[in-house]
Design a protein around this motif. Structure first.
Motif, PDB file in Angstrom:
ATOM      1  N   TYR A 128       0.835  -1.206   0.000  1.00 25.84           N
ATOM      2  CA  TYR A 128       0.000   0.000   0.000  1.00 25.84           C
ATOM      3  C   TYR A 128       0.869   1.256   0.000  1.00 25.84           C
ATOM      4  O   TYR A 128       0.597   2.216  -0.730  1.00 25.84           O
ATOM      5  N   GLY A 129       1.931   1.249   0.809  1.00 23.20           N
ATOM      6  CA  GLY A 129       2.823   2.401   0.839  1.00 23.20           C
ATOM      7  C   GLY A 129       3.514   2.638  -0.487  1.00 23.20           C
ATOM      8  O   GLY A 129       3.671   3.781  -0.931  1.00 23.20           O
ATOM      9  N   VAL A 130       3.923   1.555  -1.160  1.00 26.09           N
ATOM     10  CA  VAL A 130       4.575   1.696  -2.463  1.00 26.09           C
ATOM     11  C   VAL A 130       3.611   2.273  -3.490  1.00 26.09           C
ATOM     12  O   VAL A 130       3.965   3.166  -4.278  1.00 26.09           O
ATOM     13  N   LEU A 131       2.370   1.794  -3.496  1.00 25.57           N
ATOM     14  CA  LEU A 131       1.388   2.293  -4.461  1.00 25.57           C
ATOM     15  C   LEU A 131       1.068   3.765  -4.224  1.00 25.57           C
ATOM     16  O   LEU A 131       0.918   4.541  -5.181  1.00 25.57           O
ATOM     17  N   VAL A 132       0.978   4.168  -2.959  1.00 22.10           N
ATOM     18  CA  VAL A 132       0.695   5.576  -2.663  1.00 22.10           C
ATOM     19  C   VAL A 132       1.858   6.458  -3.106  1.00 22.10           C
ATOM     20  O   VAL A 132       1.658   7.540  -3.675  1.00 22.10           O
ATOM     21  N   ARG A 133       3.078   6.010  -2.875  1.00 21.64           N
ATOM     22  CA  ARG A 133       4.237   6.805  -3.294  1.00 21.64           C
ATOM     23  C   ARG A 133       4.337   6.876  -4.812  1.00 21.64           C
ATOM     24  O   ARG A 133       4.732   7.904  -5.376  1.00 21.64           O
ATOM     25  N   LEU A 134       3.979   5.796  -5.499  1.00 18.84           N
ATOM     26  CA  LEU A 134       3.957   5.843  -6.962  1.00 18.84           C
ATOM     27  C   LEU A 134       2.889   6.814  -7.463  1.00 18.84           C
ATOM     28  O   LEU A 134       3.092   7.506  -8.470  1.00 18.84           O
ATOM     29  N   TYR A 208      11.794  23.726  -3.854  1.00 20.84           N
ATOM     30  CA  TYR A 208      11.970  24.766  -2.845  1.00 20.84           C
ATOM     31  C   TYR A 208      10.852  24.717  -1.805  1.00 20.84           C
ATOM     32  O   TYR A 208      11.106  24.813  -0.598  1.00 20.84           O
ATOM     33  N   LEU A 209       9.607  24.560  -2.259  1.00 21.96           N
ATOM     34  CA  LEU A 209       8.497  24.486  -1.313  1.00 21.96           C
ATOM     35  C   LEU A 209       8.619  23.261  -0.418  1.00 21.96           C
ATOM     36  O   LEU A 209       8.344  23.322   0.785  1.00 21.96           O
ATOM     37  N   SER A 210       9.033  22.149  -0.999  1.00 24.62           N
ATOM     38  CA  SER A 210       9.229  20.947  -0.192  1.00 24.62           C
ATOM     39  C   SER A 210      10.360  21.133   0.810  1.00 24.62           C
ATOM     40  O   SER A 210      10.277  20.664   1.953  1.00 24.62           O
ATOM     41  N   TYR A 217       9.366  21.645   9.615  1.00 27.55           N
ATOM     42  CA  TYR A 217       8.560  20.674  10.346  1.00 27.55           C
ATOM     43  C   TYR A 217       9.222  19.294  10.418  1.00 27.55           C
ATOM     44  O   TYR A 217       9.562  18.823  11.501  1.00 27.55           O
ATOM     45  N   GLU A 218       9.410  18.637   9.274  1.00 33.56           N
ATOM     46  CA  GLU A 218       9.857  17.248   9.300  1.00 33.56           C
ATOM     47  C   GLU A 218      11.244  17.069   9.901  1.00 33.56           C
ATOM     48  O   GLU A 218      11.538  16.022  10.477  1.00 33.56           O
ATOM     49  N   SER A 219      12.123  18.067   9.762  1.00 31.01           N
ATOM     50  CA  SER A 219      13.494  17.906  10.243  1.00 31.01           C
ATOM     51  C   SER A 219      13.674  18.317  11.698  1.00 31.01           C
ATOM     52  O   SER A 219      14.786  18.253  12.218  1.00 31.01           O
ATOM     53  N   GLN A 220      12.602  18.747  12.358  1.00 32.06           N
ATOM     54  CA  GLN A 220      12.719  19.143  13.759  1.00 32.06           C
ATOM     55  C   GLN A 220      12.808  17.903  14.645  1.00 32.06           C
ATOM     56  O   GLN A 220      12.052  16.950  14.472  1.00 32.06           O
ATOM     57  N   ARG A 250      14.781  11.951   7.375  1.00 34.87           N
ATOM     58  CA  ARG A 250      15.357  11.092   6.341  1.00 34.87           C
ATOM     59  C   ARG A 250      14.337  10.756   5.265  1.00 34.87           C
ATOM     60  O   ARG A 250      14.629  10.833   4.071  1.00 34.87           O
ATOM     61  N   LEU A 251      13.130  10.373   5.682  1.00 37.22           N
ATOM     62  CA  LEU A 251      12.111  10.001   4.707  1.00 37.22           C
ATOM     63  C   LEU A 251      11.721  11.188   3.838  1.00 37.22           C
ATOM     64  O   LEU A 251      11.574  11.059   2.612  1.00 37.22           O
ATOM     65  N   GLY A 252      11.563  12.360   4.444  1.00 37.01           N
ATOM     66  CA  GLY A 252      11.218  13.540   3.660  1.00 37.01           C
ATOM     67  C   GLY A 252      12.291  13.913   2.662  1.00 37.01           C
ATOM     68  O   GLY A 252      11.991  14.323   1.535  1.00 37.01           O
ATOM     69  N   ALA A 253      13.555  13.773   3.052  1.00 39.07           N
ATOM     70  CA  ALA A 253      14.648  14.084   2.127  1.00 39.07           C
ATOM     71  C   ALA A 253      14.668  13.109   0.952  1.00 39.07           C
ATOM     72  O   ALA A 253      14.892  13.511  -0.201  1.00 39.07           O
ATOM     73  N   ARG A 254      14.422  11.826   1.235  1.00 33.45           N
ATOM     74  CA  ARG A 254      14.402  10.843   0.144  1.00 33.45           C
ATOM     75  C   ARG A 254      13.242  11.092  -0.806  1.00 33.45           C
ATOM     76  O   ARG A 254      13.398  11.006  -2.037  1.00 33.45           O
ATOM     77  N   LEU A 255      12.075  11.392  -0.264  1.00 35.36           N
ATOM     78  CA  LEU A 255      10.917  11.650  -1.123  1.00 35.36           C
ATOM     79  C   LEU A 255      11.114  12.917  -1.947  1.00 35.36           C
ATOM     80  O   LEU A 255      10.720  12.976  -3.122  1.00 35.36           O
ATOM     81  N   ARG A 256      11.719  13.942  -1.360  1.00 37.36           N
ATOM     82  CA  ARG A 256      11.975  15.163  -2.117  1.00 37.36           C
ATOM     83  C   ARG A 256      12.936  14.901  -3.268  1.00 37.36           C
ATOM     84  O   ARG A 256      12.739  15.392  -4.389  1.00 37.36           O
ATOM     85  N   ALA A 257      13.969  14.110  -3.011  1.00 43.82           N
ATOM     86  CA  ALA A 257      14.915  13.775  -4.078  1.00 43.82           C
ATOM     87  C   ALA A 257      14.243  12.944  -5.168  1.00 43.82           C
ATOM     88  O   ALA A 257      14.499  13.146  -6.367  1.00 43.82           O
ATOM     89  N   ALA A 258      13.361  12.020  -4.775  1.00 44.75           N
ATOM     90  CA  ALA A 258      12.681  11.186  -5.768  1.00 44.75           C
ATOM     91  C   ALA A 258      11.749  12.012  -6.644  1.00 44.75           C
ATOM     92  O   ALA A 258      11.712  11.841  -7.872  1.00 44.75           O
ATOM     93  N   HIS A 259      10.998  12.929  -6.042  1.00 46.83           N
ATOM     94  CA  HIS A 259      10.082  13.758  -6.829  1.00 46.83           C
ATOM     95  C   HIS A 259      10.855  14.719  -7.736  1.00 46.83           C
ATOM     96  O   HIS A 259      10.428  14.982  -8.870  1.00 46.83           O
TER      97      HIS A 259
END
Length: 264
Positions: A128-134, A208-210, A217-220, A250-259
């Motif tokens: 489910y997580g993979v499908l949502v990220r796709l 930039y917005l991400s 928020y996410e890195s605090q 970590r997760l936010g940084a990876r998702l930002r790089a992927a997008h």
């Protein structure tokens, strides 16, 4: 809001903790409307204390109710009122409207947290997580592809390559071979290269917005447990009550790089 002070429960005085088996203190959350107000007006008390949050959005209590959780049986006249002040979320300059670009991604994020309960089914949860990220990546590709369609195909290739269309849109004149008399930018390759800056700039804006939300928020770092609390006292049993629930450095940084990679 200037009179409100920042305070951490238990700071500055020692209050006996509640004994095991005693009922917890009931809370009443007060939320103002779009007009905005002050925590003093919401709590009907000139002495308010900020218990959590920041200058943009925060939760306030009366000064006498800051440590109410540590002695819940001492309060008999109803629940403890808390005021959630969020009026600064809607204030600012016009650039705040750019956050609307992230609205589709917010819907995908909500879809992730709306996953039905699937206990003892880790493979289903991961799938489910993979499908949502796709789905989120497909939104990035769709948004950038739409910008490419408008900038490269409709504007640079079709309209600028046609004299009648370029004549109706004078701002494309330097890209048209007829309007610019064969100028340097009028060749098809240069027109497309210049128009490619539009989807590239859009991808950079999303990055930039991400980055802004990730930094704010996410890195605090999550709040640490109270050293004086006993074992298990800081765990509420729910995901929202976990100290590291909102920590996604970590997760936010990876998702930002992927997008960003998908957009480019």
């Amino acid at each position: 809001m200037e009179r409100a002070q920042e305070h951490r429960p238990g700071e500055g005085r020692q209050v006996p903790a509640a004994r095991p088996g005693e009922p917890g203190a009931a809370l009443e959350l007060l939320v103002h409307g779009v007009g905005g107000t002050t925590p003093e007006a919401m709590l009907n008390d000139p002495r308010t204390v900020r218990v959590t949050g920041d200058d943009i959005a925060a939760v306030f209590r009366r000064a006498d109710d800051v440590d109410a959780e540590r002695h819940p049986t001492a309060r008999r006249d109803g629940p403890i009122p808390e005021a959630y002040v969020w009026c600064n979320l809607t204030s600012g300059n016009g650039t705040r409207a750019l956050w609307l670009l992230l609205l589709p991604f917010m819907v995908v994020n909500l879809a992730h947290w709306m996953r039905p309960t699937a206990r003892n089914r880790p493979r289903t949860v991961r799938l489910y997580g993979v499908l949502v990220r796709l789905a989120g990546l497909s939104l990035t590709v769709l948004l950038v592809a739409a910008a490419c369609e408008v900038a490269l195909d409709l504007a640079a290739w079709q309209c600028a390559g046609t004299g009648t269309c370029a004549a109706r849109h004078s701002w494309l004149g330097f890209l048209s071979p007829e309007m610019s008399d064969g100028g340097w930018w009028s060749s098809p390759g240069r027109r497309l290269a210049l128009a490619a800056l539009v989807p590239t700039a859009l991808t950079g804006l999303l990055w930039y917005l991400s980055l802004r939300t990730w930094s704010a928020y996410e890195s605090q770092q999550p709040l640490t447990a109270d050293p004086g609390a006993g074992p298990g006292e800081g765990d509420t049993g729910t995901a929202l009550g976990r100290p590291g629930f909102w920590y996604g450095r970590r997760l936010g940084a990876r998702l930002r790089a992927a997008h960003t990679a998908a957009g480019l």
